[in-house]
Design a protein around this motif. Structure first.
Motif, PDB file in Angstrom:
ATOM      1  N   VAL A 150       0.831  -1.202   0.000  1.00  0.00           N
ATOM      2  CA  VAL A 150       0.000   0.000   0.000  1.00  0.00           C
ATOM      3  C   VAL A 150       0.865   1.250   0.000  1.00  0.00           C
ATOM      4  CG1 VAL A 150      -1.941  -1.130   1.151  1.00  0.00           C
ATOM      5  CG2 VAL A 150      -0.173  -0.001   2.539  1.00  0.00           C
ATOM      6  N   ASN A 151       0.225   2.356  -0.359  1.00  0.00           N
ATOM      7  CA  ASN A 151       0.871   3.667  -0.302  1.00  0.00           C
ATOM      8  C   ASN A 151      -0.174   4.697   0.089  1.00  0.00           C
ATOM      9  OD1 ASN A 151      -0.561   4.511  -2.733  1.00  0.00           O
ATOM     10  ND2 ASN A 151       0.904   3.259  -3.877  1.00  0.00           N
ATOM     11  N   ALA A 152       0.206   5.952   0.080  1.00  0.00           N
ATOM     12  CA  ALA A 152      -0.688   7.011   0.556  1.00  0.00           C
ATOM     13  C   ALA A 152      -1.964   7.130  -0.264  1.00  0.00           C
ATOM     14  CB  ALA A 152       0.050   8.346   0.568  1.00  0.00           C
ATOM     15  N   ASP A 153      -1.972   6.561  -1.478  1.00  0.00           N
ATOM     16  CA  ASP A 153      -3.172   6.616  -2.317  1.00  0.00           C
ATOM     17  C   ASP A 153      -4.042   5.363  -2.191  1.00  0.00           C
ATOM     18  OD1 ASP A 153      -2.539   9.135  -3.403  1.00  0.00           O
ATOM     19  OD2 ASP A 153      -1.157   8.189  -4.831  1.00  0.00           O
ATOM     20  N   SER A 154      -3.576   4.374  -1.460  1.00  0.00           N
ATOM     21  CA  SER A 154      -4.344   3.139  -1.292  1.00  0.00           C
ATOM     22  C   SER A 154      -5.578   3.410  -0.448  1.00  0.00           C
ATOM     23  CB  SER A 154      -3.474   2.066  -0.630  1.00  0.00           C
ATOM     24  OG  SER A 154      -2.350   1.765  -1.423  1.00  0.00           O
ATOM     25  N   LYS A 155      -6.710   2.881  -0.890  1.00  0.00           N
ATOM     26  CA  LYS A 155      -7.975   3.200  -0.242  1.00  0.00           C
ATOM     27  C   LYS A 155      -8.355   2.116   0.775  1.00  0.00           C
ATOM     28  CE  LYS A 155      -9.525   6.549  -3.411  1.00  0.00           C
ATOM     29  NZ  LYS A 155      -8.212   6.637  -4.042  1.00  0.00           N
ATOM     30  N   VAL A 156      -8.513   2.554   2.015  1.00  0.00           N
ATOM     31  CA  VAL A 156      -8.952   1.694   3.110  1.00  0.00           C
ATOM     32  C   VAL A 156     -10.259   2.287   3.628  1.00  0.00           C
ATOM     33  CG1 VAL A 156      -8.434   0.876   5.428  1.00  0.00           C
ATOM     34  CG2 VAL A 156      -6.610   0.974   3.714  1.00  0.00           C
ATOM     35  N   ALA A 157     -11.339   1.536   3.537  1.00  0.00           N
ATOM     36  CA  ALA A 157     -12.659   2.090   3.815  1.00  0.00           C
ATOM     37  C   ALA A 157     -13.172   1.725   5.197  1.00  0.00           C
ATOM     38  CB  ALA A 157     -13.664   1.613   2.760  1.00  0.00           C
ATOM     39  N   MET A 158     -13.891   2.661   5.768  1.00  0.00           N
ATOM     40  CA  MET A 158     -14.661   2.445   7.001  1.00  0.00           C
ATOM     41  C   MET A 158     -15.993   3.157   6.801  1.00  0.00           C
ATOM     42  SD  MET A 158     -14.185   5.675   8.116  1.00  0.00           S
ATOM     43  CE  MET A 158     -13.011   6.988   7.811  1.00  0.00           C
ATOM     44  N   VAL A 184      -1.774   5.152   4.227  1.00  0.00           N
ATOM     45  CA  VAL A 184      -2.928   4.807   3.401  1.00  0.00           C
ATOM     46  C   VAL A 184      -3.897   5.985   3.407  1.00  0.00           C
ATOM     47  CG1 VAL A 184      -2.801   2.306   3.810  1.00  0.00           C
ATOM     48  CG2 VAL A 184      -4.142   3.749   5.364  1.00  0.00           C
ATOM     49  N   SER A 185      -4.916   5.900   2.592  1.00  0.00           N
ATOM     50  CA  SER A 185      -5.977   6.909   2.571  1.00  0.00           C
ATOM     51  C   SER A 185      -7.257   6.277   3.088  1.00  0.00           C
ATOM     52  CB  SER A 185      -6.182   7.423   1.141  1.00  0.00           C
ATOM     53  OG  SER A 185      -7.285   8.308   1.077  1.00  0.00           O
ATOM     54  N   THR A 186      -7.737   6.746   4.228  1.00  0.00           N
ATOM     55  CA  THR A 186      -8.984   6.204   4.776  1.00  0.00           C
ATOM     56  C   THR A 186     -10.162   6.959   4.169  1.00  0.00           C
ATOM     57  OG1 THR A 186      -8.826   7.684   6.696  1.00  0.00           O
ATOM     58  CG2 THR A 186      -7.955   5.452   6.946  1.00  0.00           C
ATOM     59  N   ILE A 187     -11.148   6.214   3.711  1.00  0.00           N
ATOM     60  CA  ILE A 187     -12.321   6.803   3.064  1.00  0.00           C
ATOM     61  C   ILE A 187     -13.590   6.279   3.723  1.00  0.00           C
ATOM     62  CG2 ILE A 187     -11.134   7.083   0.862  1.00  0.00           C
ATOM     63  CD1 ILE A 187     -12.702   4.625  -0.152  1.00  0.00           C
ATOM     64  N   VAL A 188     -14.668   7.019   3.560  1.00  0.00           N
ATOM     65  CA  VAL A 188     -15.963   6.644   4.118  1.00  0.00           C
ATOM     66  C   VAL A 188     -16.836   6.027   3.030  1.00  0.00           C
ATOM     67  CG1 VAL A 188     -18.098   7.493   5.172  1.00  0.00           C
ATOM     68  CG2 VAL A 188     -15.886   8.430   5.900  1.00  0.00           C
ATOM     69  N   VAL A 189     -17.353   4.827   3.307  1.00  0.00           N
ATOM     70  CA  VAL A 189     -18.265   4.133   2.387  1.00  0.00           C
ATOM     71  C   VAL A 189     -19.417   3.571   3.221  1.00  0.00           C
ATOM     72  CG1 VAL A 189     -18.540   2.180   0.796  1.00  0.00           C
ATOM     73  CG2 VAL A 189     -16.430   3.536   0.758  1.00  0.00           C
ATOM     74  N   PRO A 190     -20.676   3.809   2.850  1.00  0.00           N
ATOM     75  CA  PRO A 190     -21.798   3.233   3.601  1.00  0.00           C
ATOM     76  C   PRO A 190     -21.722   1.707   3.591  1.00  0.00           C
ATOM     77  CG  PRO A 190     -22.564   4.975   2.154  1.00  0.00           C
ATOM     78  CD  PRO A 190     -21.134   4.703   1.784  1.00  0.00           C
ATOM     79  N   PRO A 191     -22.119   1.051   4.676  1.00  0.00           N
ATOM     80  CA  PRO A 191     -21.990  -0.406   4.772  1.00  0.00           C
ATOM     81  C   PRO A 191     -22.535  -1.190   3.584  1.00  0.00           C
ATOM     82  CG  PRO A 191     -22.544   0.482   6.913  1.00  0.00           C
ATOM     83  CD  PRO A 191     -22.610   1.641   5.949  1.00  0.00           C
TER      84      PRO A 191
END
Length: 415
Positions: A150-158, A184-191
């Motif tokens: 991963v890197n700073a552009d990798s998307k990790v969702a919560m 990493v980049s944390t992003i918001v995604v609805p369940p």
């Protein structure tokens, strides 16, 4: 929210008129209706079952509505509106959200909306999943192997900034040396959108409740690295939270509502009811997913999708067992401390004073008595004591500052 703002919120809460109280000695609900929000996650089951199996009606609230919300952001917005203005009176909620709404941290213009946390809805039962493209890394409870890919552009969702899923995946990443702020980049995604987003290949990992981790495995789009009961056994998760104004205006109804949810939680935890529960949740009116995507993990049967298959009912989702429904104040302190760790709440906030405002464990005890729960089956105190995590770190609710300072990766305001 500093001490002055905290005191101002307390004054606002104290000023709420108690106009709904009935004649002295009456325990009948002041109203027959409340509107409760839910997200399509298995831990909303106590609210859905209370509606479907008649527990709300049994306790004098036959007109309770359980209304699907599109996202946690929509839940927040409807909570701010309130049931009288076309929103909701309460909800199946990520526990930290009750506090973030109460302090105004996630509300437009920073305007606090006083909240009351009435019960925990479940413990355990969430998961952290990894995209199929990273299968060769063999990522499990240790997140360290993920750092190679991963890197700073990798998307990790919560699912919501500062919510439980955000805190679980941050804790897991940081424990393995992956900084969730920079690596990493944390992003918001609805369940309900997690699996669809993983399918298009834009995400590397996500943390969410069930049935979405199981569905990812069933569709062969990735694997479950861990279920969160492995990260912290019997950890707190969702809660039943109401607008404090509604609770103060309708104290009998609040107790009746909580009693109904307590009885539904007991029903949900009976092994004989699991199949029916999953069948109800899977209906189009509720989750609109195959019951097969729900039932396995509700029975403690986990297919991780990487060759591991286990059956462990002790780390599966609990609704009533092991005091799962009781809102321990010590658990709320952990959520608040982690929000301080990641810079969402300021370090000068008086956490104990805040918990005393929001957490209504005394009302839970009254509701449990109304539901016929023997006193011997309720916790003796408001703290579950020191808690040990998978990485060996121990949280002491008597010293939240020490917990934060023990974490080598953090972003605390004023730490």
């Amino acid at each position: 929210m500093n001490r002055r703002a905290l005191l101002a919120t307390a004054a606002t809460l104290a000023a709420v008129p108690r106009i709904g109280v009935q004649a002295q000695g009456s325990s009948a609900p002041e109203v027959r209706k409340a509107t409760l929000g839910y997200i399509a996650l298995t831990d909303s089951a106590p609210l859905i079952i209370a509606r479907e199996k008649g527990f709300f009606a049994k306790h004098g609230l036959p007109e309770v509505e359980v209304s699907k919300q599109a996202s946690w952001g929509a839940t927040r917005d409807n909570m701010v509106l309130g049931g009288g203005a076309g929103g909701i009176d309460g909800a199946h909620l990520l526990t930290p959200m009750a506090y973030l709404i109460h302090t105004g941290r996630i509300v437009q213009n920073g305007q606090p909306v006083p909240m009351a946390l009435l019960a925990r809805l479940n413990t355990n039962g969430q998961g952290i999943s990894i995209a199929a493209k990273h299968a060769a890394l063999g990522v499990k409870l240790d997140s360290a192997p993920l750092k190679r890919a991963v890197n700073a552009d990798s998307k990790v969702a919560m699912t919501f900034r500062g919510g439980t899923h955000d805190l679980w995946i941050r804790y897991w990443l940081a424990a393995g040396g992956v900084n969730p702020e920079t690596d990493v980049s944390t992003i918001v995604v609805p369940p309900p959108q997690m699996v669809a987003n993983m399918r298009v290949g834009t995400m590397d990992a996500f943390c969410v409740g069930e049935p979405w981790n199981a569905q990812l495995v069933n569709q062969r789009l990735g694997h479950t690295a861990l279920v969160t009961g492995e990260l912290w056994k019997d950890h707190p998760e969702k809660c039943l939270a109401m607008r404090a104004e509604w609770v103060e205006r309708h104290p009998n109804a609040a107790r009746a509502l909580t009693a109904a949810v307590i009885e539904a939680a007991q029903w949900c935890d009976l092994p004989a009811n699991k199949e029916e529960m999953c069948s109800i949740l899977g209906r189009r009116a509720w989750f609109n997913v195959p019951p097969a995507d729900i039932i396995g993990r509700m029975r403690g049967e986990v297919d991780y999708g990487d060759g591991r298959r286990v059956t462990n009912t002790d780390i599966t989702m609990k609704f009533w067992r092991d005091h799962a429904s009781y809102p321990f104040r010590s658990h709320d302190l952990w959520f608040l401390a982690e929000n301080q760790r990641w810079g969402i709440l300021p370090m000068d906030l008086d956490l104990n004073a805040l918990v005393a405002q929001v957490n209504r464990e005394a009302l839970w005890r009254e509701a449990a008595e109304r539901a016929g729960v023997p006193a011997a089956d309720t916790p003796r105190g408001t703290s579950r004591g020191r808690e040990t995590f998978f990485d060996g770190k121990v949280f002491d609710p008597e010293n939240t500052r020490a917990w934060i300072e023990s974490q080598p990766i953090r972003r605390a305001q004023g730490a």
